[in-house]
Design a protein around this motif. Structure first.
Motif, PDB file in Angstrom:
ATOM      1  N   MET A 118       0.777  -1.158   0.076  1.00  0.00           N
ATOM      2  CA  MET A 118      -0.027  -0.088   0.004  1.00  0.00           C
ATOM      3  C   MET A 118       1.037   1.135   0.078  1.00  0.00           C
ATOM      4  O   MET A 118       1.600   1.484   0.955  1.00  0.00           O
ATOM      5  CB  MET A 118      -0.904   0.014   1.204  1.00  0.00           C
ATOM      6  N   GLU A 135       0.834   5.372  -0.820  1.00  0.00           N
ATOM      7  CA  GLU A 135       0.201   6.366  -1.205  1.00  0.00           C
ATOM      8  C   GLU A 135       0.692   7.152  -2.643  1.00  0.00           C
ATOM      9  O   GLU A 135       0.150   8.142  -3.149  1.00  0.00           O
ATOM     10  CB  GLU A 135      -0.353   7.331  -0.047  1.00  0.00           C
ATOM     11  N   LEU A 185      -4.815   3.573  -2.962  1.00  0.00           N
ATOM     12  CA  LEU A 185      -6.158   3.770  -2.126  1.00  0.00           C
ATOM     13  C   LEU A 185      -6.595   5.105  -2.612  1.00  0.00           C
ATOM     14  O   LEU A 185      -7.424   5.660  -1.856  1.00  0.00           O
ATOM     15  CB  LEU A 185      -6.396   3.349  -0.673  1.00  0.00           C
ATOM     16  N   GLY A 186      -6.004   5.761  -3.620  1.00  0.00           N
ATOM     17  CA  GLY A 186      -6.751   7.198  -3.731  1.00  0.00           C
ATOM     18  C   GLY A 186      -5.693   8.279  -3.305  1.00  0.00           C
ATOM     19  O   GLY A 186      -4.842   7.903  -2.639  1.00  0.00           O
ATOM     20  N   ARG A 235      -6.223  10.623  -1.121  1.00  0.00           N
ATOM     21  CA  ARG A 235      -6.126  10.949   0.331  1.00  0.00           C
ATOM     22  C   ARG A 235      -5.177   9.865   1.382  1.00  0.00           C
ATOM     23  O   ARG A 235      -5.170   8.859   1.090  1.00  0.00           O
ATOM     24  CB  ARG A 235      -7.857  10.673   0.971  1.00  0.00           C
TER      25      ARG A 235
HETATM   26  N1  SAM Z   1       3.159   8.955   4.150  1.00  0.00           N
HETATM   27  C1  SAM Z   1       2.052   9.267   4.763  1.00  0.00           C
HETATM   28  C2  SAM Z   1       1.983  10.655   4.786  1.00  0.00           C
HETATM   29  O1  SAM Z   1       2.309  11.498   3.957  1.00  0.00           O
HETATM   30  O2  SAM Z   1       1.314  11.268   5.958  1.00  0.00           O
HETATM   31  C3  SAM Z   1       2.055   8.538   6.079  1.00  0.00           C
HETATM   32  C4  SAM Z   1       1.721   7.107   5.919  1.00  0.00           C
HETATM   33  S1  SAM Z   1       0.003   6.724   6.023  1.00  0.00           S
HETATM   34  C5  SAM Z   1      -0.425   7.334   7.434  1.00  0.00           C
HETATM   35  C6  SAM Z   1       0.163   4.924   6.811  1.00  0.00           C
HETATM   36  C7  SAM Z   1       0.334   3.607   5.650  1.00  0.00           C
HETATM   37  O3  SAM Z   1      -1.032   3.948   5.348  1.00  0.00           O
HETATM   38  C8  SAM Z   1       0.956   4.297   4.488  1.00  0.00           C
HETATM   39  O4  SAM Z   1       2.458   3.694   4.626  1.00  0.00           O
HETATM   40  C9  SAM Z   1       0.394   3.081   3.569  1.00  0.00           C
HETATM   41  O5  SAM Z   1       0.850   1.820   3.520  1.00  0.00           O
HETATM   42  C10 SAM Z   1      -1.232   3.188   3.882  1.00  0.00           C
HETATM   43  N2  SAM Z   1      -1.842   4.403   3.118  1.00  0.00           N
HETATM   44  C11 SAM Z   1      -2.304   5.716   3.536  1.00  0.00           C
HETATM   45  N3  SAM Z   1      -3.129   6.209   2.676  1.00  0.00           N
HETATM   46  C12 SAM Z   1      -2.786   5.524   1.572  1.00  0.00           C
HETATM   47  C13 SAM Z   1      -3.304   5.612   0.155  1.00  0.00           C
HETATM   48  N4  SAM Z   1      -3.837   6.461  -0.271  1.00  0.00           N
HETATM   49  N5  SAM Z   1      -2.998   4.522  -0.820  1.00  0.00           N
HETATM   50  C14 SAM Z   1      -2.270   3.686  -0.359  1.00  0.00           C
HETATM   51  N6  SAM Z   1      -1.932   3.197   0.899  1.00  0.00           N
HETATM   52  C15 SAM Z   1      -2.138   4.393   1.782  1.00  0.00           C
END
Ligand code: SAM
Length: 248
Positions: A173, A175, A223-224, A226
């Motif tokens: 996953m 982003e 997953l988009g 957001r």
């Molecule tokens: N890099 C993010 C940021 O810029 O705030 C922080 C990581 S996010 C809070 C935690 C994890 O959720 C990511 O490492 C990813 O594996 C997954 N994730 C969150 N949003 C996603 C998205 N839109 N598409 C795919 N994975 C996502």
């Protein structure tokens, strides 16, 4: 309401009745408030399902009259085995991921120490934490009527997790992924026998981790646009995979 399912050991069955005390008694009688006449399904360690009706409820035990027994329907075996490969998040979030992931049919959980994981797991804590995590999946299995309990295992880093993966379909996953859509990744011909999904911690994946996962055949999927919390991403992807190939 469909009959509630409970996992038992075949030792609990004698002369056409199954009787329980302790935690299972407490769950059936005090938590679920089942009473005489209610249908239940009891799954034993040999994969046999015993259909029964609650016959007697005493102060500290409950007796079920077995009406029929047979192999568990193999509908459960068509769904791919789904492994949630989760970077350890802060605090109690892992409890939510394990509980909801169990309800949503995850086959097992590989937890690992992400380079950007705030939470660290010292060797001395490992056994007690694994025990606690396994209690969560066992309790969630019982609550949702699963006939199996997802295993929980620990790996010190993303590298170990990626190297251990032998799953047919491997997703990470990410982003930042813009080229590869989730729809494409899930529109493979026949359902894969096994899927592993890697989800990063609050601080996300380190580019080196993403590269290592990719080298081990993990497809980055988004997953988009957001940014989801790690627990949201974990629960969402599991529900999507179950909807696509699972038993929901
Ligand atoms: N890099 C993010 C940021 O810029 O705030 C922080 C990581 S996010 C809070 C935690 C994890 O959720 C990511 O490492 C990813 O594996 C997954 N994730 C969150 N949003 C996603 C998205 N839109 N598409 C795919 N994975 C996502």
């Amino acid at each position: 309401m469909s009959a509630r399912r409970f996992m038992i050991t075949s030792r609990a069955i004698r002369d056409g009745y199954a009787s329980f005390d302790g935690e299972l008694f407490n769950h059936i009688v005090r938590v679920l408030r089942l009473s005489p006449g209610d249908d239940v399904q009891l799954i034993d360690e040999n994969g046999v399902v015993h259909y029964g009706i609650i016959d007697q409820v005493a102060k500290e035990w409950v007796a079920v009259k077995i009406t029929a027994s047979g192999p568990v329907a193999d509908s459960i075996s068509i769904a791919p085995r789904i492994t949630i490969c989760q970077a350890l998040p802060k605090g109690e979030k892992i409890n939510l991921i394990l509980q909801k992931g169990t309800e949503l049919g995850a086959h097992d959980f590989w937890l690992f120490g992400g380079r950007r994981s705030v939470a660290k797991l010292r060797d001395s804590q490992q056994d007690s934490k694994l025990e606690r995590w396994k209690r969560i999946t066992a309790e969630a299995s019982r609550q949702c009527g699963r006939i199996d309990i997802p295993d929980v295992s620990w790996r010190p880093s993303a590298v170990e997790a990626a190297n251990d993966a032998g799953h047919e379909l491997r997703l990470i996953m990410w982003e930042g992924e813009r080229d590869h859509s989730l729809k494409e990744s899930l529109s493979v011909g026949s359902p894969p026998s096994s899927v592993i999904v890697a989800i990063g911690p609050e601080g996300g994946f380190d580019p080196l981790e993403v590269r290592h996962f990719s080298q081990r055949g993990f497809q980055p999927v988004s997953l988009g646009t957001r940014i989801l919390r790690t627990e949201t991403a974990s629960i969402a992807i599991l529900a999507i995979i179950q909807y696509t190939w699972g038993d929901t």
